[in-house]
Design a protein around this motif. Structure first.
Motif, PDB file in Angstrom:
ATOM      1  N   SER A 281      20.556  80.156  95.050  1.00 58.45           N
ATOM      2  CA  SER A 281      20.063  81.102  94.690  1.00 58.45           C
ATOM      3  C   SER A 281      20.635  82.284  95.814  1.00 58.45           C
ATOM      4  O   SER A 281      21.750  82.029  96.534  1.00 58.45           O
ATOM      5  CB  SER A 281      18.694  81.311  95.250  1.00 58.45           C
ATOM      6  OG  SER A 281      18.252  80.912  96.370  1.00 58.45           O
ATOM      7  N   ASN A 282      20.408  83.553  95.656  1.00 55.39           N
ATOM      8  CA  ASN A 282      20.836  84.259  96.779  1.00 55.39           C
ATOM      9  C   ASN A 282      20.235  84.356  97.998  1.00 55.39           C
ATOM     10  O   ASN A 282      20.517  85.023  99.059  1.00 55.39           O
ATOM     11  CB  ASN A 282      20.796  85.786  96.257  1.00 55.39           C
ATOM     12  CG  ASN A 282      21.741  86.167  94.929  1.00 55.39           C
ATOM     13  OD1 ASN A 282      22.036  85.082  94.153  1.00 55.39           O
ATOM     14  ND2 ASN A 282      22.462  86.999  95.097  1.00 55.39           N
ATOM     15  N   ARG A 283      19.478  83.571  98.301  1.00 54.22           N
ATOM     16  CA  ARG A 283      18.400  83.421  99.318  1.00 54.22           C
ATOM     17  C   ARG A 283      19.396  83.242 100.845  1.00 54.22           C
ATOM     18  O   ARG A 283      19.907  82.072 100.750  1.00 54.22           O
ATOM     19  CB  ARG A 283      17.136  82.456  99.013  1.00 54.22           C
ATOM     20  CG  ARG A 283      16.345  82.668 100.206  1.00 54.22           C
ATOM     21  CD  ARG A 283      15.034  81.796  99.737  1.00 54.22           C
ATOM     22  NE  ARG A 283      15.087  80.506  99.421  1.00 54.22           N
ATOM     23  CZ  ARG A 283      14.903  79.406 100.168  1.00 54.22           C
ATOM     24  NH1 ARG A 283      14.210  79.767 101.309  1.00 54.22           N
ATOM     25  NH2 ARG A 283      14.957  78.144  99.985  1.00 54.22           N
ATOM     26  N   SER A 284      18.729  83.954 101.784  1.00 58.75           N
ATOM     27  CA  SER A 284      19.518  83.575 103.053  1.00 58.75           C
ATOM     28  C   SER A 284      18.084  82.745 103.603  1.00 58.75           C
ATOM     29  O   SER A 284      17.196  82.818 103.914  1.00 58.75           O
ATOM     30  CB  SER A 284      19.408  84.822 103.883  1.00 58.75           C
ATOM     31  OG  SER A 284      19.621  84.400 105.198  1.00 58.75           O
ATOM     32  N   LEU A 285      18.768  81.429 104.075  1.00 62.67           N
ATOM     33  CA  LEU A 285      17.883  80.369 104.667  1.00 62.67           C
ATOM     34  C   LEU A 285      17.719  80.626 106.158  1.00 62.67           C
ATOM     35  O   LEU A 285      16.308  80.288 106.607  1.00 62.67           O
ATOM     36  CB  LEU A 285      18.511  79.071 104.297  1.00 62.67           C
ATOM     37  CG  LEU A 285      18.992  78.655 103.066  1.00 62.67           C
ATOM     38  CD1 LEU A 285      19.492  77.191 103.086  1.00 62.67           C
ATOM     39  CD2 LEU A 285      17.413  78.480 102.180  1.00 62.67           C
TER      40      LEU A 285
ATOM     41  N   TYR B 161      26.508  87.130  98.000  1.00 59.34           N
ATOM     42  CA  TYR B 161      25.525  86.839  99.358  1.00 59.34           C
ATOM     43  C   TYR B 161      25.975  88.330  99.964  1.00 59.34           C
ATOM     44  O   TYR B 161      27.216  88.551 100.515  1.00 59.34           O
ATOM     45  CB  TYR B 161      25.702  85.817  99.993  1.00 59.34           C
ATOM     46  CG  TYR B 161      25.423  84.460  99.207  1.00 59.34           C
ATOM     47  CD1 TYR B 161      24.347  84.135  99.191  1.00 59.34           C
ATOM     48  CD2 TYR B 161      26.624  83.764  98.637  1.00 59.34           C
ATOM     49  CE1 TYR B 161      24.079  82.720  98.334  1.00 59.34           C
ATOM     50  CE2 TYR B 161      26.386  82.722  98.247  1.00 59.34           C
ATOM     51  CZ  TYR B 161      25.116  82.115  97.955  1.00 59.34           C
ATOM     52  OH  TYR B 161      24.955  80.839  97.082  1.00 59.34           O
TER      53      TYR B 161
ATOM     54  N   GLN C 253      15.435  90.485 101.498  1.00 60.57           N
ATOM     55  CA  GLN C 253      15.935  89.644 102.838  1.00 60.57           C
ATOM     56  C   GLN C 253      15.735  90.495 104.122  1.00 60.57           C
ATOM     57  O   GLN C 253      15.435  89.734 105.099  1.00 60.57           O
ATOM     58  CB  GLN C 253      17.426  89.387 102.530  1.00 60.57           C
ATOM     59  CG  GLN C 253      17.506  88.346 101.429  1.00 60.57           C
ATOM     60  CD  GLN C 253      19.285  88.044 101.244  1.00 60.57           C
ATOM     61  OE1 GLN C 253      19.974  88.574 102.098  1.00 60.57           O
ATOM     62  NE2 GLN C 253      19.243  87.551 100.160  1.00 60.57           N
TER      63      GLN C 253
ATOM     64  N   TRP D 157      22.873  79.923 103.732  1.00 57.33           N
ATOM     65  CA  TRP D 157      22.592  80.385 102.300  1.00 57.33           C
ATOM     66  C   TRP D 157      22.579  79.160 101.306  1.00 57.33           C
ATOM     67  O   TRP D 157      23.218  78.183 101.538  1.00 57.33           O
ATOM     68  CB  TRP D 157      23.697  81.098 101.847  1.00 57.33           C
ATOM     69  CG  TRP D 157      24.095  82.420 102.695  1.00 57.33           C
ATOM     70  CD1 TRP D 157      25.106  82.352 103.610  1.00 57.33           C
ATOM     71  CD2 TRP D 157      23.635  83.651 102.806  1.00 57.33           C
ATOM     72  NE1 TRP D 157      25.257  83.480 104.242  1.00 57.33           N
ATOM     73  CE2 TRP D 157      24.471  84.499 103.515  1.00 57.33           C
ATOM     74  CE3 TRP D 157      22.738  84.450 102.025  1.00 57.33           C
ATOM     75  CZ2 TRP D 157      24.431  85.807 104.138  1.00 57.33           C
ATOM     76  CZ3 TRP D 157      22.495  85.926 102.379  1.00 57.33           C
ATOM     77  CH2 TRP D 157      23.395  86.644 103.199  1.00 57.33           C
ATOM     78  N   SER D 158      21.604  79.249 100.482  1.00 59.54           N
ATOM     79  CA  SER D 158      21.442  78.320  99.425  1.00 59.54           C
ATOM     80  C   SER D 158      22.381  78.770  98.352  1.00 59.54           C
ATOM     81  O   SER D 158      22.533  79.913  97.788  1.00 59.54           O
ATOM     82  CB  SER D 158      20.026  78.629  98.906  1.00 59.54           C
ATOM     83  OG  SER D 158      19.835  77.730  97.818  1.00 59.54           O
TER      84      SER D 158
ATOM     85  N   GLN E  64      12.519  87.454 109.864  1.00 57.12           N
ATOM     86  CA  GLN E  64      13.655  86.663 110.009  1.00 57.12           C
ATOM     87  C   GLN E  64      13.517  85.497 110.765  1.00 57.12           C
ATOM     88  O   GLN E  64      12.646  85.491 111.566  1.00 57.12           O
ATOM     89  CB  GLN E  64      14.614  87.608 110.616  1.00 57.12           C
ATOM     90  CG  GLN E  64      15.197  88.661 109.835  1.00 57.12           C
ATOM     91  CD  GLN E  64      15.716  88.573 108.504  1.00 57.12           C
ATOM     92  OE1 GLN E  64      16.279  87.539 108.343  1.00 57.12           O
ATOM     93  NE2 GLN E  64      15.716  89.446 107.476  1.00 57.12           N
TER      94      GLN E  64
END
Length: 269
Positions: free
Chosen positions: A241-245, A206, A2, A237-238, A7
């Motif tokens: 998943s652990n994804r930062s949107l 997260y 991430q 955040w989603s 970014q």
């Protein structure tokens, strides 16, 4: 990963780093207040809309809880808080919760200005409260790093005390639209955690905030969590998943509250 990937930033004017166009200051229409709610002596500490949007509830440092007509701004009701100023507020139908610095969570019937019950586990300050899908169940996060689940039908104590974080649990939010009942918790340990309330299992953690997490909100569809920090940054955040949107900037200090619009297309901070 991430922190290594480019970014995505939005700053309110010009181009974002991902090429998404945001409105310039010249393009944004002037926003004027519909009305002003005047009555509290000192700062307003928390506020919330009723479910139908017809009233607004506010809690002040003056130790009062006030209900206002959202259309006219008229003061409908003032409730004196016996436990002192509220540190957190939540509404569900005719029920309201106020959290307090001495560790109390008080349930009210705000329509009748009636105190229904007081819940307390210890002296740790309550940072955030939320109903968990029903008027008789709620969660409270506190300064002792714990998140407590309560059922009003259980008089012996809380249903569950979750060892949620490694520092003060400063924010909590609930959603029933993310594949089941989900609780999000945020902390001064700079993490957000997503919990399955059916099993009390932690789904994921997260990481990414550089300072204390101070506010949380679920999007209406439960697919996104918004989190805010003491440094003024906001992240999306989603829940899958652990994804930062996305990362949003603009504030110069602590963000105390977040709220999605009913259609999920806008976020207020």
């Amino acid at each position: 990963m991430q922190e290594r990937l480019p970014q995505l930033e939005s700053r309110g004017s010009g181009e974002t780093s991902a090429g998404i166009r945001t409105a310039s200051l010249q393009e944004v229409p002037a926003i004027r207040p519909v009305t002003e709610l005047t009555g509290h002596v000192g700062p307003v500490k928390a506020m919330a809309y009723t479910n139908d949007g017809s009233e607004i509830a506010t809690a002040g440092a003056d130790g009062t809880f006030r209900i206002w007509n959202a259309a006219t701004g008229a003061l409908v009701r003032t409730i004196e808080l016996d436990n002192g100023p509220a540190t957190a507020v939540a509404l569900f139908g005719s029920h309201a919760l106020t959290g307090h610095g001495g560790g109390e969570v008080v349930m009210w019937d705000w329509q009748r200005a009636e105190k229904l019950a007081t819940y307390k586990r210890n002296q740790a300050e309550i940072w955030s409260v939320t109903f968990t899908g029903r008027a008789d169940r709620f969660a409270a996060s506190s300064h002792d790093w714990k998140v407590t689940l309560w059922d009003t039908g259980t008089t012996s104590g809380p249903v569950q005390v979750i060892d949620a974080h490694e520092n003060a649990a400063q924010a909590v939010a609930f959603s029933s639209s993310a594949g089941g009942p989900r609780l999000a918790t945020g902390s001064a340990d700079k993490t957000i955690k997503l919990w399955n309330l059916d099993t009390l299992d932690r789904i994921r953690t997260y990481k990414g905030h550089k300072d204390f997490v101070t506010a949380l909100a679920f999007a209406p569809d439960g697919q996104t969590i918004a989190s805010a920090g003491l440094d003024g940054s906001i992240r999306l955040w989603s829940t899958k998943s652990n994804r930062s949107l996305r990362r949003l900037y603009g504030h110069r200090g602590r963000v105390g509250a977040l709220s999605f619009s009913p259609d999920g297309k806008n976020l207020a901070s």
